[in-house]
Design an enzyme around this catalytic site. Structure first.
Site, PDB file in Angstrom:
ATOM      1  NE  ARG A  53      -4.321 -52.261  23.427  1.00  0.00           N
ATOM      2  CZ  ARG A  53      -5.459 -52.336  22.771  1.00  0.00           C
ATOM      3  NH1 ARG A  53      -6.558 -52.731  23.375  1.00  0.00           N
ATOM      4  NH2 ARG A  53      -5.528 -52.016  21.489  1.00  0.00           N
ATOM      5  CD  GLU A  59      -7.043 -46.072  21.961  1.00  0.00           C
ATOM      6  OE1 GLU A  59      -6.032 -46.777  21.806  1.00  0.00           O
ATOM      7  OE2 GLU A  59      -7.819 -46.218  22.909  1.00  0.00           O
ATOM      8  CG  HIS A  60      -5.251 -44.087  16.629  1.00  0.00           C
ATOM      9  ND1 HIS A  60      -4.844 -44.926  15.620  1.00  0.00           N
ATOM     10  CD2 HIS A  60      -6.505 -44.486  16.952  1.00  0.00           C
ATOM     11  CE1 HIS A  60      -5.818 -45.771  15.331  1.00  0.00           C
ATOM     12  NE2 HIS A  60      -6.826 -45.538  16.135  1.00  0.00           N
ATOM     13  CG  ASP A  62       0.853 -46.997  19.643  1.00  0.00           C
ATOM     14  OD1 ASP A  62       0.234 -46.401  18.729  1.00  0.00           O
ATOM     15  OD2 ASP A  62       0.807 -48.245  19.778  1.00  0.00           O
ATOM     16  N   GLY A 193     -11.095 -54.841  19.655  1.00  0.00           N
ATOM     17  CA  GLY A 193     -10.288 -53.711  20.120  1.00  0.00           C
ATOM     18  C   GLY A 193      -9.535 -54.039  21.400  1.00  0.00           C
ATOM     19  CB  SER A 195      -4.817 -56.175  21.994  1.00  0.00           C
ATOM     20  OG  SER A 195      -3.909 -55.456  21.317  1.00  0.00           O
ATOM     21  CB  SER A 196      -7.754 -60.920  19.566  1.00  0.00           C
ATOM     22  OG  SER A 196      -8.093 -60.280  18.361  1.00  0.00           O
ATOM     23  CG  ASP A 251      -2.223 -53.156  20.664  1.00  0.00           C
ATOM     24  OD1 ASP A 251      -2.433 -52.159  21.367  1.00  0.00           O
ATOM     25  OD2 ASP A 251      -2.729 -53.332  19.545  1.00  0.00           O
ATOM     26  CE  LYS A 301      -4.804 -54.093  15.168  1.00  0.00           C
ATOM     27  NZ  LYS A 301      -3.693 -54.133  16.110  1.00  0.00           N
TER      28      LYS A 301
HETATM   29  C1  GLA Z   1      -4.050 -50.625  17.618  1.00  0.00           C
HETATM   30  C2  GLA Z   1      -2.547 -50.683  17.448  1.00  0.00           C
HETATM   31  C3  GLA Z   1      -1.845 -49.934  18.571  1.00  0.00           C
HETATM   32  C4  GLA Z   1      -2.404 -48.534  18.746  1.00  0.00           C
HETATM   33  C5  GLA Z   1      -3.928 -48.572  18.800  1.00  0.00           C
HETATM   34  C6  GLA Z   1      -4.544 -47.201  18.796  1.00  0.00           C
HETATM   35  O1  GLA Z   1      -4.460 -51.334  18.738  1.00  0.00           O
HETATM   36  O2  GLA Z   1      -2.112 -52.019  17.404  1.00  0.00           O
HETATM   37  O3  GLA Z   1      -0.459 -49.923  18.324  1.00  0.00           O
HETATM   38  O4  GLA Z   1      -1.944 -47.695  17.740  1.00  0.00           O
HETATM   39  O5  GLA Z   1      -4.485 -49.280  17.717  1.00  0.00           O
HETATM   40  O6  GLA Z   1      -4.167 -46.512  19.937  1.00  0.00           O
END
Ligand code: GLA
Length: 572
Positions: A53, A59-60, A62, A193, A195-196, A251, A301
């Protein structure tokens, strides 16, 4: 959306309704099937697919339970899988063994098997006496300190084992997980970033559900039904925590619930809700597209979690408690839920009557925006000098509110939380490892409330005929998000700052980092008729692109089209 069944397709054109994409994807499926057959000596039964996605804005926030605005990208993870035929099982005694291979040669083949172990769990009963119960727990040996590709496969497997194969008490297993062969391939660059990791976990969860025949579930009081997208999201969120990151649900929700050509407004409170939002940028007088550009700084991450991602999760949770105290929200502080989020503080502050898990009443976007505006005034009371003055009984409003914020020491943070050291540790730190000398309660909270408001403003641009100035407004929200991520949430890095600045100089309406940050991709809003020239300017102006070949460059900078969400493809 959350209550819709997870789709199972048997024809590629149903899975990818745009003919050109269907043709391309059919070729990928065929190649994966023949590679699987060659490697394992039998055919796959399913292909599980989950996209990455791009987060457009939000951002940050959720994990503070505020709504976010992502879309799925075309890049995805595919997992071909099948039950290993009995004649290929080595010692006959295997139960749920997995032979996992990856088309990328650097990810070496792995075999593993889940172990069912006894675990003594202490349970508090209603009578408040505590009792020990013996439970069986699955163990798959994931080491969160190591970045291993198969950890994500195992993470998906865990949830399936726990939900469908865990006997209660001392009862025997009713059925056993099957031995499985899987072959993974993917087009989402790791650490980009995009979301793999969530795509891997969603695809793996789906693959193990499919191969163990658990996509359709029998419930005691209802006819057999297909597992829903909402259930898959919850499983995937829990599963991914096992890899060591306490991520929010954005994600996984985006990967599972996405629809072609739309973004999603995903909210988490009071209940999880995903709503497709037609893209305003396709209805403006001058059409626009999103362009992703990879900073080529790997953002892992998992590896930096204790000083970055997980630390932010803890800071925002502690912030919620300190803010609730400052605002005198005694009912929230007294509630049994010792860890609550900034979204719940807002609900208590505006007296919305919302409760976690209860579908109604929920604040309308207008009410939520009004609440956030008020919160942005109140947040000033979290400045360290103000907190100290408040504690000393001095006039907090007189405290110096200007100047560089150094943040709180650990001891100050504990004191302002109103908890004793032991209770603080048990609530906020016993489940996670974090490391910091100063904790930034004020800055993080200001980012969260202002970002949540930007999401609502972005989403509100849904009128029918939109002038081009709308694109400038949307772009300005994206750039303000970047400034806040950089200065207040401190999740950017010099390369992302440089790349977003270059994007603005190269004609973007707005540009920001996307995903967790600290590297990975930026997303820029760009006029469609300018996109090619824009990409050329980025490629020429960002030094790390200089040595890349054509293909690597196309993978690093690309216009993105929102794609379909996760599905299972059943092979004939
Ligand atoms: C990562 C996390 C998400 C979200 C983003 C920041 O992708 O997996 O849940 O917190 O960082 O928005």
């Amino acid at each position: 959306m959350a209550t819709e069944p997870v789709p199972i397709f048997t024809s590629v054109i149903d899975a990818h309704p745009i003919p050109a994409i269907a043709t391309r994807e059919a070729a990928r499926f065929d190649a994966l099937v023949s590679e699987f057959t060659q490697r394992f000596g039998h055919k796959p039964a399913y292909i599980a697919r989950a996209p990455g996605r791009v987060n457009i804005i939000g951002e940050h926030i959720d994990y503070a339970l505020f709504g976010v605005f992502p879309a799925a990208v075309e890049q995805d993870v595919l997992i071909a899988c099948a039950r290993r035929p009995d004649d290929l099982v080595l010692d006959g005694g295997e139960r749920g063994h997995v032979h996992a291979q990856n088309l990328q040669p650097k990810y070496t083949p792995q075999t593993f098997a889940p172990m069912l172990r006894d675990a003594a769990i202490t349970q508090n009963t209603e009578q408040s006496a505590s009792s020990h119960v013996r439970l069986h727990q699955w163990h798959l040996d994931i080491d969160p300190r190591q970045l291993r590709w198969e950890s994500y496969v195992k993470a998906g497997y865990y949830g399936v084992l726990e939900r469908f194969f865990t006997p209660s008490g001392s009862a025997a297993l009713e059925s056993e997980p099957v031995n499985t062969d899987i072959l993974v391939t993917g087009t989402i660059p790791a650490g980009s970033g995009l979301s793999s990791s969530a795509a891997m976990v969603v695809a793996s969860t789906l693959a193990f559900l499919a191969v163990n025949d658990k996509l359709d579930i029998a419930t005691p009081d209802a006819p057999t039904r297909r597992i829903t997208k909402g259930e898959l999201v919850s499983m995937a969120v829990e599963n991914e925590k096992r890899v060591g990151v306490n991520s929010g649900g954005m994600d996984q929700a985006a990967s599972v619930t996405a629809l072609p050509s739309t973004a999603l407004y995903i909210s988490f409170y009071p209940v999880f809700h995903a709503e497709p939002v037609p893209l305003p940028i396709r209805r403006t007088a001058r059409k626009a597209v999103w362009v992703c550009a990879n900073s080529l700084v790997q953002s892992e991450k998992v590896l930096g979690a204790k000083t970055r991602y997980n630390l932010r999760v803890v800071e925002t949770l502690v912030a919620a408690r300190i803010l609730a105290r400052v605002l005198g929200l005694s009912a929230l502080l007294a509630s049994g839920d010792s860890k609550f989020t900034l979204r719940e503080v807002l609900a208590a502050y505006v007296g919305s009557g919302e409760a976690k898990g209860a579908p109604a009443p929920a604040l309308t976007p207008e009410q939520l925006s009004a609440g956030l505006e008020r919160m942005l005034d109140e947040v000033e009371r979290l400045r360290p000098a103000r907190l100290a003055a408040r504690e000393a009984g001095a006039d907090a409003a007189q405290a110096d509110a200007a100047g560089e914020e150094l943040g709180l020491t650990y001891d100050e943070m504990v004191r302002f939380s109103g908890l004793d050291a032991a209770a603080f540790h048990a609530t906020y730190l016993s489940w996670v490892e974090v490391e910091a000398t100063r904790f930034q309660i004020y800055k993080r909270t200001k980012h969260v409330f202002s970002e949540a408001l930007r999401v609502l403003r972005f989403r509100a641009a849904d009128a029918d005929a939109l002038p081009e100035s709308t694109l400038h407004d949307l772009g300005a929200l994206m750039s303000a998000s970047q400034a806040s991520c950089s200065a207040l949430f401190e999740c950017s890095c010099p390369e992302l700052d440089a790349l977003t600045a270059l994007a603005l100089r190269s004609g973007a309406y707005g540009s920001r980092l996307t995903g967790a940050g600290w590297g990975g991709c930026t997303v820029s809003l760009v006029a469609e008729d300018e996109a090619e020239a824009f990409i050329a300017r980025l490629v020429a102006g960002y030094p790390p692109y200089a040595g890349l070949g054509d293909e690597a460059r196309r993978e690093a900078v690309f216009a993105t089209v929102p794609s379909n969400g996760a599905f299972v493809f059943k092979l004939g």
